[in-house]
Enzyme design. Structure first.
Site, short mmCIF file in Angstrom:
data_model
loop_
_atom_site.label_atom_id
_atom_site.label_comp_id
_atom_site.label_asym_id
_atom_site.label_seq_id
_atom_site.Cartn_x
_atom_site.Cartn_y
_atom_site.Cartn_z
N TRP A 355 0.69 -1.17 -0.03
CA TRP A 355 -0.15 -0.08 -0.20
C TRP A 355 0.89 1.29 0.13
O TRP A 355 0.55 2.34 0.07
CB TRP A 355 -1.03 0.14 1.43
N ASP A 356 1.95 1.03 0.50
CA ASP A 356 2.97 2.24 0.31
C ASP A 356 2.91 3.08 -0.92
O ASP A 356 3.20 4.33 -0.90
CB ASP A 356 4.44 1.61 0.33
N GLU A 484 1.05 -1.75 13.18
CA GLU A 484 1.29 -2.93 13.27
C GLU A 484 1.69 -3.49 14.58
O GLU A 484 1.79 -4.74 14.84
CB GLU A 484 1.98 -3.62 12.11
N LYS A 587 3.42 1.96 16.37
CA LYS A 587 4.55 1.79 15.14
C LYS A 587 4.94 2.95 14.64
O LYS A 587 5.68 3.32 13.87
CB LYS A 587 4.49 0.61 14.61
N GLN A 588 3.61 3.16 13.69
CA GLN A 588 3.59 4.41 12.90
C GLN A 588 2.20 5.10 13.02
O GLN A 588 1.17 4.79 13.61
CB GLN A 588 3.62 3.66 11.51
#
Ligand code: BGC
Length: 756
Positions: A355-356, A484, A587-588
């Protein structure tokens, strides 16, 4: 474990070092990778090197479906994992001086220097081998041509500084290569053919068979040299041309190796050698001409893409490094290809498409490439729509589910919490259609292929939600959000938000273009979708004034990241997975990712409150995280935080922030530094088809400047302490906003900055 810094010299256009640190070889190999979208390699030494390193050459679109092996098989798991495979080592030039093998891990040497010149696209290296009475200076240069995709050129120059030297060079094509993560030493290549002639020596190999009916790739690699070989050798999966030189003090010899790589993706096996011969004739063999043409093409790329920063060389080096590596991976020439997270620099992630691409790479290609390039990225997904239906069906769901990781559209990620649960990825594919259409103003894709994709994705969401009678709302349970570091959560705010947005966007556009669209959407289905949109559940906390990451996030033991000791970071390398999952550490960007995508749906105050709540818990251990935070931080006026996040994204690999660059570069997050400057510091926004800027300048910087393509126009924007300068380099006048004020840009426009 302390993070291993890369310790390379700071220079605006170069990555260089005069130290060969054996403990950092893998790291430096990743950083000095080269590629041209068609093939690429890590910055391996040409000559033999016996100490720890990772030899890797990779060919775009050439992969192997490795069996997913788990004892605890669950229905719905992918059958295979798409492996990026290490391919023929074609740069190899083994060197012997007076019978001593040149191996920098073992022999005496001095004056080592390696340099990646990003302006010219050239990797060069030098050192002097010191054998007591004899000293020989070796200089290498290599490039992978960006104008002739099958071509790589390597030169070796030897100059005897002292004594007499018998120099023996073995120039190889070696397919006896392995993947670092091979099971039981498995190799992926078998030999098909070897043909040797004075002009051209070729090795043809094929990927081994697989039980999944996936195409086996055939690759012919050919080499030619400017000098006549003394000997030619053939071994299994290997050929070499060997050269011998006797040199006195002051004498020099220069060996040029030209390599052509042809794969069955473009040329059938039986025509490959013929094609190599043809290309050799057309391309010619003059190293300096080929090099000049290649460098000239890089200079052209830089003319459009460069972001020039004054006052901060580290920041400058970071963005150029990212743009260099990104364009070395993908420049949009082949619509069958995509942007792999490691590009040609490592094997770690497998697969070519995440998906990046849609979430992080597309905006950059929209602004820096011809419109056909982002359109190709969209078409790539359209072409894989049948596979997306298959992926959803495999999970027992309707509609289309785009994969988290793939080469061919079939999901090949084999962790259940990602394959089954990280479904937010499906939203990014739809978001990219919006992004393209909104940025370019071109509705042709949306009305034809795009609407098909949108309807298919919407059908997935409409099936994946369930209705909670108790709450009288639709919910999405059992997901992994972008963060994640948590799995199997209920009502991840971001996932619910993007799901309902996709349904709305699809309905709006279906209704708007109904007469021009060839597929029909039953009224009942439209009503059902509207009901989901109207009654979607979103976890919020009124008291804190925030969107809650998921139903139970606020029940966690909430702490900020400053309680973590330095030696616990990155957490993924120090804590057990169980401990990570239970913790509050993120995480993000998760909620923040939603605030970024849907920036026009939220007030500045909402953005500020959520950013201030989540960022202190966010570790940015996904390379994708920092850029989104940089953009939001700039928007809410946290300029120092924005700069910290910019540095983290721009120098993530150069400074090895997450201690994993040795495995390869973070290619897909390399757009992050560009996003952080253009959408962050310059606050470029394109919502509602209006181009706007509200630039800020980090205190450390004197200025920054960049170009963008926007709706058939080329704009130049420069931000200094005093003013924002906008220039229309090409195209018709454009209405835009600067600091929320409307202007018509006809030629030059100067607006006083907020900083001054
Ligand atoms: C991130 C994902 C990303 C993947 C590939 C993971 O670490 O969490 O969001 O898609 O890396 O870049």
């Amino acid at each position: 474990m302390e993070t291993t810094r890369a310790t390379l010299d700071v220079h605006p256009w170069k990555i260089s070092t005069s130290t060969l640190d054996k403990t950092k070889r893998r790291l430096h190999e990743s950083i000095t990778s080269l590629g041209n979208g068609y093939m690429g390699m890590r910055g391996n030494f040409e000559e033999y090197y016996s100490a720890d390193h990772h030899g890797g050459t990779y060919l775009a679109g050439v992969w192997y479906p490795d069996k997913t092996r788990v004892g605890w098989w669950k229905n719905g798991y992918p059958d295979y994992f798409g492996k990026v495979i290490n391919a023929v080592n074609f740069i190899a030039l083994d060197i012997f001086v007076n019978d001593t093998r040149v191996d920098l891990a073992n022999c005496n040497y001095k004056d080592f220097y390696v340099e990646l010149n990003m302006y010219d696209g050239i990797l060069s290296r030098q050192f002097v081998v010191d054998l007591g009475n004899t000293q020989v200076k070796f200089s290498f240069e290599r490039f992978i041509s960006i104008t002739k995709k099958e071509l790589a050129c390597i030169t070796l120059q030897a100059e005897v500084l002292q004594g007499t030297a018998e120099i023996y060079v073995v120039s190889k094509l070696d397919s006896n290569v392995q993947n670092e993560d091979s099971n039981y030493g498995e190799t992926f290549w078998q030999e098909r053919n070897k043909e040797v002639s004075e002009k051209l020596s070729s090795l043809t190999t094929q990927t081994i068979e697989n039980p999944f009916g996936i195409e086996q790739f055939v690759v012919t690699t050919s080499m030619t040299h400017n000098l006549k070989p003394k000997k030619i050798k053939k071994e299994p999966l290997f050929i070499s041309n060997e050269f011998e030189f006797f040199l006195e003090t002051g004498q020099t010899v220069r060996l040029e190796k030209e390599v052509l790589v042809i794969t069955s993706r473009n040329v059938p096996e039986e025509k490959q050698i013929e094609q190599a011969q043809k290309l050799l004739q057309t391309y010619g063999t003059d190293f300096s001409t080929l090099k000049a043409e290649h460098s000239e093409a890089w200079h052209k790329r830089w003319e459009l893409a460069d972001v020039a920063i004054t006052g901060d060389d580290k920041a400058q080096q970071g963005i150029r490094f990212n743009l260099f590596q990104l364009f070395s991976t993908y420049y949009g020439e082949d619509e069958r290809l995509n942007i792999g997270p490691k590009g040609f620099t490592g094997e770690k992630y497998g697969g070519a498409t995440y998906w990046d691409t849609e979430a992080f790479a597309l905006p950059l290609y929209l602004a820096l490439a011809e419109p056909s390039v982002p359109k190709n990225l969209l078409k790539y997904r359209y072409n894989q729509l049948p596979q997306a239906y298959y992926n959803a069906d495999k999970q027992g769901l309707k509609g289309a589910l785009y994969p988290m990781v793939t080469f061919n559209g079939i999901e090949c990620h084999n962790e259940w919490e990602i394959t089954f649960e990280e479904i937010h990825r499906n939203g990014a594919i739809a978001y990219a259609i919006y992004n393209y259409t909104n940025y370019t103003g071109d509705t042709s894709y949306l009305k034809k292929e795009g609407i098909e994709v949108l309807i298919a994705i919407s059908r997935f969401w409409a099936d994946r939600v369930h209705y909670s009678k108790r709450n009288k709302s639709y919910m999405i349970h059992g997901v992994t959000g972008p963060n994640e570091y948590e799995n199997n959560v209920n009502n991840n705010w971001y996932t619910n938000k993007i799901a309902s947005w996709v349904l709305q966007y699809t309905l709006d556009n279906y209704q708007k273009y109904e007469k021009e669209i060839t597929i029909s959407l039953p009224k009942m289905e439209q009503e059902k979708w509207q009901d989901i949109i109207d009654h979607m559940y979103f976890p919020v906390d009124e008291q804190l004034g925030i969107f809650v990451q998921h139903d139970t996030f606020l029940d966690k033991d909430l702490k900020t990241k400053d309680v973590l000791a330095k030696n616990e970071l990155p957490l993924s390398q120090h804590w057990s997975w169980d401990r990570i999952l239970r913790s509050c550490f993120i995480k993000q960007a998760d909620v923040v990712q939603g605030l970024y995508f849907f920036g026009n749906h939220f007030s500045l105050e909402e953005k500020r409150r959520n950013f201030n709540f989540y960022e202190p818990m966010t570790l940015h251990e996904s390379s994708l995280s920092a850029s989104v935070h940089a953009i939001l931080a700039a928007e809410i006026g946290e300029i120092d935080k924005a700069l910290e996040m910019y540095e983290r994204t721009a120098r993530l690999d150069l400074d090895n922030y997450n201690n994993d660059t040795q495995d390869g570069l973070h290619i897909t997050s390399m757009t992050g530094s560009w996003l952080a400057i253009v959408q962050g510091f310059a606050q470029m926004k394109t919502f509602d088809e209006t181009l706007s800027f509200a630039p800020l300048l980090p205190k450390k910087w004197q200025s920054y400047a960049f170009h963008i393509n926007y709706r058939h126009r080329l704009l130049f924007i420069k931000v200094s302490n005093e003013e924002v300068e906008l220039h229309l380099n090409h195209g018709t006048p454009l209405t835009l906003e600067v600091y929320h004020k409307k202007y018509t840009l006809t030629d030059d426009l100067f607006v006083q900055t907020k900083n001054s």
